[in-house]
Design a protein around this motif. Sequence first.
Motif, mmCIF file in Angstrom:
data_model
loop_
_atom_site.group_PDB
_atom_site.id
_atom_site.type_symbol
_atom_site.label_atom_id
_atom_site.label_comp_id
_atom_site.label_asym_id
_atom_site.label_seq_id
_atom_site.Cartn_x
_atom_site.Cartn_y
_atom_site.Cartn_z
ATOM 1 N N GLY A 158 -10.089 11.191 2.860
ATOM 2 C CA GLY A 158 -8.636 11.392 2.103
ATOM 3 C C GLY A 158 -7.712 10.633 2.116
ATOM 4 N N GLU A 159 -6.834 9.751 3.913
ATOM 5 C CA GLU A 159 -6.784 9.313 3.599
ATOM 6 C C GLU A 159 -6.166 8.345 2.237
ATOM 7 O OE1 GLU A 159 -4.008 10.036 8.060
ATOM 8 O OE2 GLU A 159 -4.990 8.822 8.217
ATOM 9 N N PHE A 160 -4.376 7.888 2.703
ATOM 10 C CA PHE A 160 -4.175 6.576 1.957
ATOM 11 C C PHE A 160 -2.907 5.854 3.001
ATOM 12 C CE2 PHE A 160 -3.544 4.674 -2.805
ATOM 13 C CZ PHE A 160 -2.824 3.673 -2.123
ATOM 14 N N VAL A 161 -4.296 5.071 3.016
ATOM 15 C CA VAL A 161 -3.158 4.078 4.867
ATOM 16 C C VAL A 161 -2.765 2.808 4.240
ATOM 17 C CG1 VAL A 161 -3.058 2.659 7.058
ATOM 18 C CG2 VAL A 161 -3.831 5.520 6.392
ATOM 19 N N ALA A 162 -1.784 2.244 3.826
ATOM 20 C CA ALA A 162 -1.398 0.648 3.993
ATOM 21 C C ALA A 162 -1.174 0.344 4.814
ATOM 22 C CB ALA A 162 -0.839 0.352 2.981
ATOM 23 N N VAL A 163 -1.541 -1.301 5.055
ATOM 24 C CA VAL A 163 -1.341 -2.005 6.208
ATOM 25 C C VAL A 163 -0.065 -3.340 6.159
ATOM 26 C CG1 VAL A 163 -3.013 -3.302 8.154
ATOM 27 C CG2 VAL A 163 -3.930 -1.240 7.024
ATOM 28 N N ILE A 164 0.608 -3.185 6.589
ATOM 29 C CA ILE A 164 1.739 -4.143 5.871
ATOM 30 C C ILE A 164 1.880 -4.951 7.401
ATOM 31 C CG2 ILE A 164 2.594 -3.051 4.276
ATOM 32 C CD1 ILE A 164 4.954 -1.819 6.374
ATOM 33 N N GLY A 165 2.432 -5.821 7.247
ATOM 34 C CA GLY A 165 2.777 -6.390 8.369
ATOM 35 C C GLY A 165 3.296 -8.258 7.910
ATOM 36 N N HIS A 166 4.235 -9.082 8.852
ATOM 37 C CA HIS A 166 4.451 -10.698 8.184
ATOM 38 C C HIS A 166 3.374 -11.191 7.912
ATOM 39 C CE1 HIS A 166 4.031 -11.744 12.305
ATOM 40 N NE2 HIS A 166 4.620 -11.227 13.031
ATOM 41 N N ASN A 167 3.455 -12.612 7.559
ATOM 42 C CA ASN A 167 2.401 -13.473 6.975
ATOM 43 C C ASN A 167 1.930 -13.622 8.845
ATOM 44 O OD1 ASN A 167 3.994 -14.020 4.847
ATOM 45 N ND2 ASN A 167 1.757 -13.732 4.092
ATOM 46 N N GLY A 168 0.692 -14.099 9.041
ATOM 47 C CA GLY A 168 -0.289 -14.271 10.058
ATOM 48 C C GLY A 168 -0.355 -13.126 11.192
ATOM 49 N N CYS A 169 -0.194 -12.287 10.521
ATOM 50 C CA CYS A 169 0.582 -11.175 11.833
ATOM 51 C C CYS A 169 -1.583 -10.246 12.252
ATOM 52 C CB CYS A 169 1.430 -10.077 11.263
ATOM 53 S SG CYS A 169 0.533 -8.722 10.104
#
Length: 569
Positions: free
Chosen positions: A331-342
């Motif tokens: 049920g979680e809504f998780v965003a995976v973020i980071g710089h290009n190529g990380c």
Amino acid sequence: MSKAVSIRNLSFQYKTQKEDKALYDINLEIEAGQFVIIMGPSGAGKSTFASCLNGLIPNFIKGKYSGQVNILGRNPAKEKVGSIAKDVGLVFQDFESQLFSTNTKLEIVFGPENFNVAKQEMNDIIEDMVRTVNLKGLEERQPATLSGGEKQRLAIGSVVAIQPKIICMDEPTTDLDPLGKLEIFKIARELHDAKQLTVLIIEHETEEALLADRVIIMQNGSIVADGKPVDILREVDFFNSLGLMPLQLPLYFSKLGLSKEALPFTQQEGIAAFAAGKFIVDENKYNAVVEQDIAREKKYGNCILSVQGLEHEYMTGKLVLKGINLEIREGEFVAVIGHNGCGKTTLAKHFNGLLLPSAGTVLVNDKNTSNSTIFDIGKEVGYVFQNPDHQIFSDTVYDEVAFSPKMRGFSKIEIDHLVEEALKAVDMEGYEHEDPFSLTKGQRQRIAAASVLSGQPKIIILDEPTTGLDFKEQIKMMQLIQQLNDNGHTIILITHTMWVVAEYAHKVAVIQDGRLTMFGRTRDVFREETELARSYLKVPPIVSFSNTIGKTLLSVDEMLSCTTEAGES
């Protein structure tokens, strides 16, 4: 000043258009040396306009063309595209299609070679360009091995190396992390200032438009606004009516009742306006917003995805993921973020078994991906790729959406029901017999999502689902994803679009150089602006503004809900 671009009554109709036109009677003059940003919703005619500047229209792209285009005294419709390229450099929206050489150096000098630039000048050109577009040390690298941001900068460098007098970039920041976007605009500004170029940038985003000398707004093939950035960007109601995203600070203060002339654009101006209006953030209302985050967490189920000590090394020997530990609950809504190529996409491909760990374990609903087939893991995890055309392959929408349940052995009656429900969920009912490749990108993304939904996965991974969509389409896509989450699907979202993360994600995982450096509630992570900046990330302006006054609020609506005048709370 002299005119770099002079256009009279330009109209164009593609062969596939029966009644509408892509451009209607465009009249425009751009002075030499101006820095112009052209904005508008999808289908406004921006890319068509750009193709008219260097003669791609009507020389290569055929259709009904009328009017007069004058570029530095030349008519591109009457000349060879190759010759006009010396004056007009175009960086395509699909920048990767421009890269074909075997290394960075050869890509940069390809244009000058074709214009017979002397060999002894080539090294100077290479040195100048790698410095200008920040590719020092990558001269021998194959373009295919570069990150998205590096490829984008190389495409710009290869065009600028020709030394055109006008450069037009069609959505040059689409696939970049937040600071990467700023870097591209900084490069564009420096090129404009140092080389006295006329620079035209086509963009959906609005924040960077403040850097320009002039903003032009297009809609339905026509120019509907043209002026200084501060004059255009304070028209928040106008932007909303076009389906463009207004700047957050002007939008917030306009809703508080400030006049157009008084709307702030910078954080400093915002703080001054907040103090002058005697506004405060109501403590009780803010605490209630935070309590909603906590209450939502209590509704999550058990751990559905467990990652322990995950490492991944590619065959080249490059270690991309370095000891990642992560747990995601039902049920979680998780965003995976980071710089290009990380390593974001590499990480996500471990969640559905497309990649297997070099070390560590990935458990999906207690199934170890290393001991399971992709087919078995695919029952639990659906993956919607960044480019829907990498996923869609059937002749009809029905066949596309029916593929997964067919592969899983459902009956015809069950398949019909699953297709119907999946298309209903993505608001694409009635498209069953359409050719998916005839649909818009936003519609194709919805079909790609439906083709995943029909397999009834518990987890849905979406890789950059809003890329290439205008603001109205982004909202529509994110409302769909939110609805899927509300219906019980665990959502994992990979994105560079920070306002999307702020407004929709419950939790955020920050990846930096293959390591998980931050993981927690979106509000808690976005409070740490300095730490995020180390990962080349930048929170949305309204979040940064709220942080400066001591509270972390994630959207204009949240900020408004907690704002009151001193003495009223």
